[in-house]
Design an enzyme around this catalytic site. Sequence first.
Site, mmCIF file in Angstrom:
data_model
loop_
_atom_site.group_PDB
_atom_site.id
_atom_site.type_symbol
_atom_site.label_atom_id
_atom_site.label_comp_id
_atom_site.label_asym_id
_atom_site.label_seq_id
_atom_site.Cartn_x
_atom_site.Cartn_y
_atom_site.Cartn_z
ATOM 1 N N HIS A 173 0.828 -1.147 -0.034
ATOM 2 C CA HIS A 173 -0.002 -0.021 -0.071
ATOM 3 C C HIS A 173 0.767 1.348 0.201
ATOM 4 C CE1 HIS A 173 -3.632 2.389 1.479
ATOM 5 N NE2 HIS A 173 -2.364 3.129 1.886
ATOM 6 N N GLU A 174 1.846 1.297 1.026
ATOM 7 C CA GLU A 174 2.848 2.473 1.048
ATOM 8 C C GLU A 174 3.738 2.486 -0.087
ATOM 9 O OE1 GLU A 174 2.080 4.676 2.971
ATOM 10 O OE2 GLU A 174 0.686 3.575 4.395
ATOM 11 N N ASP A 218 -4.784 7.530 -1.530
ATOM 12 C CA ASP A 218 -5.795 6.933 -0.421
ATOM 13 C C ASP A 218 -7.051 6.887 -1.146
ATOM 14 O OD1 ASP A 218 -4.078 5.832 1.368
ATOM 15 O OD2 ASP A 218 -4.008 7.418 2.314
ATOM 16 N N HIS A 233 2.108 4.503 -2.882
ATOM 17 C CA HIS A 233 2.152 5.791 -2.678
ATOM 18 C C HIS A 233 3.454 6.339 -3.365
ATOM 19 C CE1 HIS A 233 -1.397 6.703 -0.314
ATOM 20 N NE2 HIS A 233 -1.070 6.053 0.597
#
Length: 1027
Positions: free
Chosen positions: A277-278, A288, A281
């Site tokens: 997930h990170e 998000d 980014h």
Amino acid sequence: MIEGKVIECSKLQVDKEKTEARSENVNLEVKAKEQKGKTPDASNNEVCSMEEQIQTLQADKENSKKQIEDLTNKLKECKEQSVTMEETIHKELNDQAKVLDLFLLMIDCFPQPIYHNEEALYQQGPELLFLTWHILHLGVECSKVQLVNNGYDNVVIAINPDLPEDPNLITKIEEMVNSASSFLFSATKHRAYYRDVKILLPITWSSNPNYQRPTTQSYEKADVIIANPHLNYGDDPYTLQYGRCGEKGRYIHFTSNFMLNDSLIPVYGPRGKVFVHEWAHLRWGVFDEYNELVPFYLSDNEIKTTRCSKGIKGKTALCTGGSCSPCSIDSSTGLPNSDCMFFPDKNQLSSASIMYLQGLPEVVEFCDSKTHNPEAPNMQNRMCNYSSTWDVISKSEDFRNNPPVNISPPGPKITMLHAKDRVLCLVLDTSGSMSSENRIKRLKQAAGIFLLQIIEDQSKVGIVTFSSGASTVSQLRIIDDGNVRKQLTDLLPMVASGGTDICAGVRAGFQVLRGDDGATDGDEIVLLTDGEDGGISSCFAEVKQSGSVIHTIALGPSAVQELDQLSIMTGGLQYLATDKLDENGLVDAFTGLVSGNGNMSQQSIQLESSGKKINNNDWFNGTVFIDKTIGKNTFFVITWQTDMPVPMVHDPNGKTYQIQTFETDKTVLTARLKIPGTAQSGAWTYAIQNKAPAAQVITITVTSRAADENVPPVTVNAHLSQDTSNWPNPLVIFAEVSHGFLPVVGAKVKVTVERPDGLSVNLELLDDGSGSDAVRNDGVYSRYFTNFSVSGRYGIKVSVEGKNGVARLTTRKQSRAMYIPGYVQNGLIQPNPAKPPVGGDDSQTQLGSFNRVKSGGSCVVNNVPPGPPRDVYPPSKIMDLKATIAEDKIQLRWTAPGDDFDQGNASRYEVRMNDSLLQLWDNFSTAALVNLTSLNPRPVGSSETAAFVPENTELQNGTTIYFALCAYDKINQSSEMSNVAKASVYVPLMEHAKGISIMAIILIVAVVAIIACLITGITNCAVHKIS
Ligand SMILES: [Ca+2]
Ligand SMILES: [Ca+2]
């Protein structure tokens, strides 16, 4: 269409007309290139590696000269063409079709830096080329991570030196990386896994024969940081991400509690999934898909959870202390009251999305065009123009040359690196030209500040000088007391003669660096030169091999341009120091050379750096605020040109330090005051009188260190969006102001850009969420720079001033993994422990007034056309459009962009509306026009409002209207289309039931501007209540 419109204001990337028209041009281009047979290698798309390719090309002059010439000629041709085109455009404003074609030709010419991989761009089709205009300020800092043959190499995970030694932490990191790698491989549909990961252990941990030495890796440049925040604000994993959609972030931050405490797994999900997930980014610039500030929205008058995909099922409830009850609805908005939460089913049928709830067992995919929820009022939609996360990810540079592979990826190779003390050699130019402009003496002043005040204790330092050849002035010495610092300072050169052989200096520097252990890995060179040197590329290969980091300082206007390649290829810093004494650039370069090991209490911090030409008997006065976070090793240093001035320094209690308390050196023209102990916090003032018979430039520099080794000082990290650039690509100047990991907002951040024509440009960087600033109030201040005069080196200096009570700490709100409140299992809600309250609330830590000055480095800009500056920059995209409905009127609000991105004053706006979000987005130019002819744009940064009664649209319960706008500059260049703002009419149920006429009651309406206000963090923006 509006009369005289040159560039259609719309969603440029999918504009079919243009796409077709452009394709022809592209085909012609590609054919022409094929004929020439001089297409650059398309094997690697990573910008960094392209730069490396250029370096290699430059190194291999025989082969590359012609290529570079060709490319340069082509660019020149293009630019000449573009001038003609621009003129033609003005003449033919009325012929829209022609104009469009011309513009399309123009964009062929503009956004193509030589180092960019043109072939790959062409193959990707026109929309990508168009995108480059907007994304070229890609990435915030050049990470060394590369995706090659589907494997990520050189991923660095660094542990903060404050963390106690813990082998379990290493085990947990290894577990996380291993599980993340296979998860990443499936999430990217077999395109990427982690092949080579390095864990950088702090120097404070004990050594082990299996640990290797770092080379160019450092804590500061790591992709992932494991550290504990100074103030407790919970364990939310997050990514420091302040670029636009598709741009890289700075780093991922995990706390040690997140890494070690398994009770957090139900809250965030398995660590490997959180890491991915990170990573999304950090690496691909997606955002998000949840929104804590706007967790619900209305769609066709139904309450929806802000989520992606819509297939994620669950229940809404209000849970306190383990018991849950149904949510109540706010009758004024139709939305659940605050504290109502969405609890996802533990088991789902939907497999998306990782940017929403990566923690759910079935979630293994990103939302794609099929599963994406464009209605959700979240960051992803706002920042990425309603594209799905997978759409953005699959178009990233990483995946241009990494198609899916049918393999089972090998487990990641994880290497332990053990940080060490700095080993550094000053490699200083003493060629003849160093005697002009008093350079050699100024070098001694500035390098003296570095040796006496900046370089950290326990570092090893050597000195080499070079002109036509090189000589070793000092082998490595350990900085263990003031005497060594002093002795090294005394050895700094004072005589200049001969030619410039930079490579001789670099090689001698390597020799010195081998003095401690026979190797140069992880060692640093500070290379200063003012001269031309045709042979500089002869040692590029050696430099690359060395595993060392080279920081470069270009002194004066004539320093060889390829100098910067040495810092770029090794991940070093690059500085420009002009001969303008009052800018104090040479000192700023040396004071910026602090350790990147993450130990903030060791680092020297610059508080003041300024200079001024002072007439005979006149005074140079000023105030410096020393805040509570600093105060140890505080120095005031004064320099002059001819005769020693008389300085006085007053502390906050009124105590005066006279000239006698300064250590003066009349040969080096420096006076230095060291404040004993810890300097008293508060306002320090200085007054310096010029006693020379004529005017002279006097400078002052103030540095200090942390007051308490357990409290991080307030710091500034200033940098440019690019290391090198080609006109007309804009630069973006960034300054991150932080205290530990917390952002500092409300500071005044000023920047001086020194241009190669000798003139300086002053700007204020803003944290207002408009223009180049993606996120409001995140402690990252930025501004576009487009004011290029001539080709050459542009240098940046940032001054930050925090006022007591105005500058304050805040928490990070973006790019985090969601704290899952609980799950629904077998129809029952099983809440997770409530999220711990965030410690260190804004008012708890008073920062007081503070000052910081930091060089932001430099950037060589090429191909700036001669003559007066041309306007090739449209207004920046408006990111904060909000819409509200009051009675029968619609009110729009936004922040004004400038004529050139965020500079100046736009000329007009074009506002359009539609009842379908996607129709407005896809066909902006045909949507209903809102007549706002009377609205004259205000200066950049002003807040704009427009109120009107919509024609042909009845505002009744359930009506939803979407708005967007574009800004035009004085020559009718259009901004990108703004974010889309939504306004819905919601009639309170009670009133509705009473049968009161809709138009008769006071409608102060519901869900408003959701999309725009996510970032502001202002709750009253989310829901307008009936008053
Ligand atoms: Ca910001
Ligand atoms: Ca403009």
